[in-house]
Design an enzyme around this catalytic site. Structure first.
Site, PDB file in Angstrom:
ATOM      1  N   ASP A   1       0.832  -1.206   0.000  1.00 13.84           N
ATOM      2  CA  ASP A   1       0.000   0.000   0.000  1.00 13.84           C
ATOM      3  C   ASP A   1       0.865   1.254   0.000  1.00 13.84           C
ATOM      4  O   ASP A   1       1.435   1.614   1.040  1.00 13.84           O
ATOM      5  CB  ASP A   1      -0.909  -0.029   1.239  1.00 13.84           C
ATOM      6  CG  ASP A   1      -1.840   1.164   1.328  1.00 13.84           C
ATOM      7  OD1 ASP A   1      -1.973   1.891   0.336  1.00 13.84           O
ATOM      8  OD2 ASP A   1      -2.437   1.361   2.400  1.00 13.84           O
TER       9      ASP A   1
ATOM     10  N   ASP B   1      -1.744   5.771  -5.189  1.00 13.25           N
ATOM     11  CA  ASP B   1      -2.044   4.882  -4.070  1.00 13.25           C
ATOM     12  C   ASP B   1      -2.320   3.471  -4.587  1.00 13.25           C
ATOM     13  O   ASP B   1      -3.393   3.185  -5.114  1.00 13.25           O
ATOM     14  CB  ASP B   1      -3.249   5.415  -3.297  1.00 13.25           C
ATOM     15  CG  ASP B   1      -3.581   4.574  -2.074  1.00 13.25           C
ATOM     16  OD1 ASP B   1      -2.882   3.572  -1.825  1.00 13.25           O
ATOM     17  OD2 ASP B   1      -4.537   4.924  -1.362  1.00 13.25           O
TER      18      ASP B   1
END
Length: 403
Positions: free
Chosen positions: A109, A293
């Protein structure tokens, strides 16, 4: 309003289950994604997940439809049928922790900075089939005395625990003394993800939540040993992609790489766009900041940009109960082009058709960021290019590729 660092670290989206490709050279390696077979695409669930990740309450109509309250707790009923796996991470990544190595499947992430895991410290009521890290079975595990960590979410829940230092290896390269955040409590939204054993953050270490002394991410710890202090992502549509650490693979892109400066003010890989175009329309110059992201699924942009796109789709509408724009599945979608400096990158129409919503309507892969507070380039955008995260600068690079 942008959420605090403690809001961000656990959700992730979408990335990377990894089988290392040929034996790594010193200072560089690649890892292949493996799909979470339990994952099912569901647009409204992914929108709700993004709201919670970034510390915002889920809009009332979407929450009602999903059978949750705006703060994310379960209601007894809802009009949209979802299954736990619809909130899952689509890609998971095997990571080796400890001596001898214990393999856990983590979510990579770039929108957070904690490496946390389910463990033997986790209260049994939060465990639902996850593989547990056992520090007691690792000869290299050492408790980081006096340290703790904690992450709060928009649903009012939190995950927290204690911290160890241990060996953490990915693709054959190891950090000998990596902070491993061992969960004692876990947000209920993660308990349902039986295949997800934790998360590995790839944002800047300033977002790390360990207290009283922040800890470095795995990438920040390993980058000095890499040939170049970079990682790059080559995501694919409907098939495994790769992460490249320590090098840029010229065979995976065409032309040159367009770089943009990254602002680390908020701890993200935040960069400016130079504008956008819808379909064959003219390019509209506009300065738009966004973050890359890897742990978010969709592309979230300002409402004006999103409405400009969906106004070109017959029958599209902003459906509050769905959490965003839906459209007739039979409709023809235009492409979406965004600019990085003078370079242009095209997201194919089929990427923007994220998933079926009803038997006749589909859910859009481009949605408004207005309720979230930040523009987010998630998987829908990332898989349209080869993307380089370069800690020198820092800067982010985008390069065209064969899709």
């Amino acid at each position: 309003m942008i959420p605090s660092p403690s809001t961000l670290a656990l959700f992730g989206a979408l990335l990377g289950a990894v089988t290392a490709v040929p034996p790594p050279q010193p200072g560089r390696f690649s890892v292949n994604q493996t799909r979470n077979e339990h994952f099912r695409r569901h647009g409204p669930a992914q929108v709700a997940k993004t709201y919670l990740k970034y510390g915002r309450p889920v809009p009332n109509e979407l929450a009602t439809a999903l059978g949750i309250t705006p703060d994310g707790r379960k209601r007894s009923e809802g009009s949209v049928v979802t299954n736990p796996e619809e909130y899952d991470s689509e890609w998971l990544t095997p990571v080796q922790i400890g001596t001898p190595a214990q393999t856990l499947y983590l979510d990579f992430d770039s929108g957070s900075s904690d490496l946390w895991v389910f463990s033997t410290d986790t209260n049994s009521r939060y465990v639902n089939g996850q593989t547990l890290y056992s520090p007691g079975k690792s000869s290299t595990s050492q408790r980081l005395s006096g340290s703790s960590w904690g992450i709060s979410y928009g649903d009012g829940s939190s995950s927290s625990g204690i911290v160890y230092k241990d060996v953490v290896s990915i693709g054959g390269l190891s950090v000998a003394s990596q902070a491993v955040e061992s969960a004692q409590t876990v947000s209920s939204s993660f308990t349902s993800e039986s295949n997800l054993d934790g998360l590995l953050g790839l944002a800047f270490s300033s977002l790390n939540t360990v207290y009283p002394s922040q800890q470095k991410t795995w990438f920040d710890n390993i980058k000095g040993s890499l040939d170049k202090p970079v990682f790059a992502v080559d995501f694919k549509a409907g098939e495994p992609g790769t992460y490249d650490f320590g090098f840029i693979d010229s065979s995976k892109y065409t032309g040159s790489i367009a770089y943009a400066s990254v602002s680390t003010r908020q701890g993200f890989w935040e960069f400016p766009l130079s504008g956008y175009a819808v379909g064959s329309g003219s390019f509209r110059s506009s300065s738009i900041d966004g973050i890359a992201d890897t742990g978010t699924t969709l592309l979230y942009l300002p409402s004006s940009v999103v409405s400009a796109y969906w106004s070109q789709v017959s029958g599209a509408r902003n459906d509050a109960s769905a959490g965003g724009y839906t459209f007739p599945c039979s409709a023809k979608l235009p492409t979406f082009t965004f600019g990085v400096g003078s370079a242009r990158f095209v997201i194919p129409a089929e990427y923007i058709n994220y998933a079926p919503y009803t038997s006749t309507t589909c859910f859009g892969g481009i949605q408004s960021s207005s309720g979230i507070g930040i523009n987010i380039f998630g998987d829908v955008a990332l898989k349209s290019a080869y993307v380089v995260f370069d800690s020198n600068g820092p800067r982010i690079g985008w390069a065209a590729k064969d899709l």
